[in-house]
Design a protein around this motif. Structure first.
Motif, PDB file in Angstrom:
ATOM      1  N   SER A 102       6.653  -1.291  -8.060  1.00  0.00           N
ATOM      2  CA  SER A 102       6.528  -0.267  -9.093  1.00  0.00           C
ATOM      3  C   SER A 102       5.233  -0.454  -9.890  1.00  0.00           C
ATOM      4  O   SER A 102       4.568   0.526 -10.260  1.00  0.00           O
ATOM      5  N   ASP A 103       4.858  -1.717 -10.140  1.00  0.00           N
ATOM      6  CA  ASP A 103       3.578  -1.986 -10.807  1.00  0.00           C
ATOM      7  C   ASP A 103       2.415  -1.457  -9.975  1.00  0.00           C
ATOM      8  O   ASP A 103       1.460  -0.884 -10.508  1.00  0.00           O
ATOM      9  N   ALA A 104       2.483  -1.668  -8.650  1.00  0.00           N
ATOM     10  CA  ALA A 104       1.435  -1.176  -7.758  1.00  0.00           C
ATOM     11  C   ALA A 104       1.372   0.350  -7.775  1.00  0.00           C
ATOM     12  O   ALA A 104       0.287   0.942  -7.842  1.00  0.00           O
ATOM     13  N   ALA A 105       2.541   0.987  -7.723  1.00  0.00           N
ATOM     14  CA  ALA A 105       2.590   2.451  -7.742  1.00  0.00           C
ATOM     15  C   ALA A 105       2.036   2.999  -9.057  1.00  0.00           C
ATOM     16  O   ALA A 105       1.281   3.985  -9.070  1.00  0.00           O
ATOM     17  N   ALA A 106       2.393   2.369 -10.173  1.00  0.00           N
ATOM     18  CA  ALA A 106       1.880   2.799 -11.480  1.00  0.00           C
ATOM     19  C   ALA A 106       0.368   2.620 -11.554  1.00  0.00           C
ATOM     20  O   ALA A 106      -0.343   3.450 -12.144  1.00  0.00           O
ATOM     21  N   THR A 107      -0.126   1.546 -10.938  1.00  0.00           N
ATOM     22  CA  THR A 107      -1.575   1.314 -10.910  1.00  0.00           C
ATOM     23  C   THR A 107      -2.280   2.403 -10.112  1.00  0.00           C
ATOM     24  O   THR A 107      -3.323   2.926 -10.535  1.00  0.00           O
ATOM     25  N   LEU A 108      -1.717   2.766  -8.967  1.00  0.00           N
ATOM     26  CA  LEU A 108      -2.296   3.858  -8.162  1.00  0.00           C
ATOM     27  C   LEU A 108      -2.333   5.159  -8.968  1.00  0.00           C
ATOM     28  O   LEU A 108      -3.353   5.861  -9.005  1.00  0.00           O
ATOM     29  N   LYS A 109      -1.238   5.479  -9.631  1.00  0.00           N
ATOM     30  CA  LYS A 109      -1.169   6.730 -10.403  1.00  0.00           C
ATOM     31  C   LYS A 109      -2.124   6.702 -11.597  1.00  0.00           C
ATOM     32  O   LYS A 109      -2.792   7.696 -11.899  1.00  0.00           O
ATOM     33  N   GLY A 110      -2.180   5.538 -12.250  1.00  0.00           N
ATOM     34  CA  GLY A 110      -3.066   5.427 -13.409  1.00  0.00           C
ATOM     35  C   GLY A 110      -4.534   5.490 -13.034  1.00  0.00           C
ATOM     36  O   GLY A 110      -5.326   6.168 -13.712  1.00  0.00           O
ATOM     37  N   SER A 126       0.935   7.595   0.516  1.00  0.00           N
ATOM     38  CA  SER A 126       0.366   7.111   1.778  1.00  0.00           C
ATOM     39  C   SER A 126      -0.435   5.836   1.559  1.00  0.00           C
ATOM     40  O   SER A 126      -0.349   4.876   2.342  1.00  0.00           O
ATOM     41  N   LEU A 127      -1.212   5.794   0.486  1.00  0.00           N
ATOM     42  CA  LEU A 127      -1.925   4.561   0.120  1.00  0.00           C
ATOM     43  C   LEU A 127      -0.930   3.444  -0.177  1.00  0.00           C
ATOM     44  O   LEU A 127      -1.103   2.299   0.256  1.00  0.00           O
ATOM     45  N   GLY A 128       0.123   3.782  -0.906  1.00  0.00           N
ATOM     46  CA  GLY A 128       1.123   2.794  -1.286  1.00  0.00           C
ATOM     47  C   GLY A 128       1.774   2.124  -0.086  1.00  0.00           C
ATOM     48  O   GLY A 128       2.106   0.935  -0.132  1.00  0.00           O
ATOM     49  N   ALA A 129       1.958   2.883   1.005  1.00  0.00           N
ATOM     50  CA  ALA A 129       2.578   2.330   2.210  1.00  0.00           C
ATOM     51  C   ALA A 129       1.756   1.194   2.804  1.00  0.00           C
ATOM     52  O   ALA A 129       2.292   0.342   3.517  1.00  0.00           O
ATOM     53  N   GLU A 130       0.451   1.172   2.509  1.00  0.00           N
ATOM     54  CA  GLU A 130      -0.411   0.095   3.010  1.00  0.00           C
ATOM     55  C   GLU A 130      -0.210  -1.201   2.215  1.00  0.00           C
ATOM     56  O   GLU A 130      -0.613  -2.275   2.663  1.00  0.00           O
ATOM     57  N   ILE A 131       0.393  -1.084   1.035  1.00  0.00           N
ATOM     58  CA  ILE A 131       0.556  -2.252   0.156  1.00  0.00           C
ATOM     59  C   ILE A 131       1.907  -2.916   0.364  1.00  0.00           C
ATOM     60  O   ILE A 131       2.006  -4.139   0.474  1.00  0.00           O
ATOM     61  N   GLY A 132       2.981  -2.118   0.412  1.00  0.00           N
ATOM     62  CA  GLY A 132       4.321  -2.680   0.564  1.00  0.00           C
ATOM     63  C   GLY A 132       5.336  -1.599   0.845  1.00  0.00           C
ATOM     64  O   GLY A 132       5.103  -0.412   0.578  1.00  0.00           O
ATOM     65  N   SER A 133       6.484  -2.012   1.366  1.00  0.00           N
ATOM     66  CA  SER A 133       7.486  -1.063   1.855  1.00  0.00           C
ATOM     67  C   SER A 133       8.082  -0.172   0.762  1.00  0.00           C
ATOM     68  O   SER A 133       8.463   0.960   1.028  1.00  0.00           O
ATOM     69  N   ASP A 134       8.190  -0.672  -0.481  1.00  0.00           N
ATOM     70  CA  ASP A 134       8.820   0.112  -1.550  1.00  0.00           C
ATOM     71  C   ASP A 134       7.827   0.896  -2.406  1.00  0.00           C
ATOM     72  O   ASP A 134       8.238   1.658  -3.278  1.00  0.00           O
ATOM     73  N   VAL A 135       6.518   0.704  -2.156  1.00  0.00           N
ATOM     74  CA  VAL A 135       5.522   1.306  -3.053  1.00  0.00           C
ATOM     75  C   VAL A 135       5.527   2.827  -2.944  1.00  0.00           C
ATOM     76  O   VAL A 135       5.402   3.535  -3.948  1.00  0.00           O
ATOM     77  N   CYS A 138       8.209   4.209  -5.028  1.00  0.00           N
ATOM     78  CA  CYS A 138       7.908   4.033  -6.450  1.00  0.00           C
ATOM     79  C   CYS A 138       6.847   5.017  -6.945  1.00  0.00           C
ATOM     80  O   CYS A 138       6.827   5.362  -8.126  1.00  0.00           O
ATOM     81  N   VAL A 139       5.963   5.466  -6.059  1.00  0.00           N
ATOM     82  CA  VAL A 139       4.998   6.505  -6.439  1.00  0.00           C
ATOM     83  C   VAL A 139       5.747   7.781  -6.827  1.00  0.00           C
ATOM     84  O   VAL A 139       5.452   8.414  -7.843  1.00  0.00           O
TER      85      VAL A 139
END
Length: 287
Positions: A102-110, A126-135, A138-139
């Motif tokens: 969720s922190d990663a997803a919030a960082t992407l959105k921010g 799509s970017l989030g999928a490269e970082i982790g399975s739940d990102v 969470c986006v």
């Protein structure tokens, strides 16, 4: 400083279908967000990525998923600026609640807003999928059916409104170890279709009876403390109880607010990290 909310998730169902050739497991799970959230602050720097947090359990280097999200944005879109990422941690670490994702997803959105990239939610997921399975989930947030290794997201309506009591024992659970010990023959498989029907019809009782996590029995065998929390949460009056993700956090659904103090206080007698929150269940619009 730009601030973004990073809510936790719980798994209403989690089914493991098979091992994939890429080493991941094919899963099918229904996740929903709850009102327990980290707060991510973002401010531009001259070039480096920096993680600031008072939580000593959070890595401040490339092991941090928020760091990875910022690095991915910089690399993908040729961004020269750096960013200081402040993480006000409220979600327990390594708890099965997708705090890091969720922190990663919030960082992407921010950063999408801070750097004026104008990417859609789908592009960010799509970017989030490269970082982790739940990102990816969470986006989007809200409530969804996730397939593949968790990155294929199908939106669902909000579940029936209720309280959620979360309890995390003071242990760490290795997701790799849990999946490594998983046996499809022994697992109790959830009925994903029944949960979808319960959510779509707004039937709280059916939602409670349809809770299921194929990984739960593995973690309970490895960590009896988790089974103890489940038993006590039921005893104190939760309507339905399940472990989230690969654990160790256990959550209980409670419709009557009057029951919350007994459950909360009873669990606090032997478990330090206990939270009483509401289901969010709805997606928030991309700013």
């Amino acid at each position: 400083m730009l601030y973004v909310k990073a809510p936790a998730k719980i798994n209403l169902t989690l089914d493991v279908l098979r091992k994939r050739p890429d080493g991941y497991h094919e899963v099918e799970m229904i996740m929903t967000t709850v009102d327990l959230a980290d707060r991510i602050g973002l401010s531009e720097t001259t070039g480096e990525i920096r993680i600031d947090s008072e939580d000593r359990f959070i890595p401040n280097d490339s092991r941090n998923l928020a760091f990875q999200a910022a690095q991915l944005m910089k690399d993908t879109y040729g961004i020269k600026q750096g960013v200081a990422i402040t993480i006000d941690k409220q979600i327990p670490v390594a708890a099965g609640l997708a705090g890091g994702s969720s922190d990663a997803a919030a960082t992407l959105k921010g950063l999408n807003k801070l750097w004026n990239l104008r990417l859609s939610e789908d592009e960010l997921a799509s970017l989030g999928a490269e970082i982790g399975s739940d990102v990816s989930f969470c986006v989007y947030g809200g409530t969804a059916l996730a397939k593949g290794r968790g990155e294929i997201i199908e939106k669902l309506p909000s579940p029936p409104n209720c309280w959620v009591v979360l309890a995390k024992p003071a242990i760490g659970v290795s997701t790799a170890e849990v999946y490594g010990n998983f046996s499809a023959e022994k697992a109790r498989r959830p009925d994903t279709g029944a949960m979808i029907r319960a959510i779509e019809s707004g039937n709280y009782e059916e939602m409670c009876t349809s809770l299921g996590n194929a990984l739960e029995s593995v973690t309970l065998d490895l960590h009896p403390e988790v089974a103890h929390i489940k038993d006590q949460m039921k005893k104190f009056g939760a309507d339905a109880v399940l472990m989230s993700g690969s654990g160790p956090t256990v959550f209980g659904l409670v419709q009557q607010e009057i029951r919350i103090p007994r459950i909360y206080n009873g669990l606090r007698g032997f478990c330090e990290e206990v939270y009483a929150v509401r289901l969010i269940g709805e997606r928030e619009a991309l700013a």
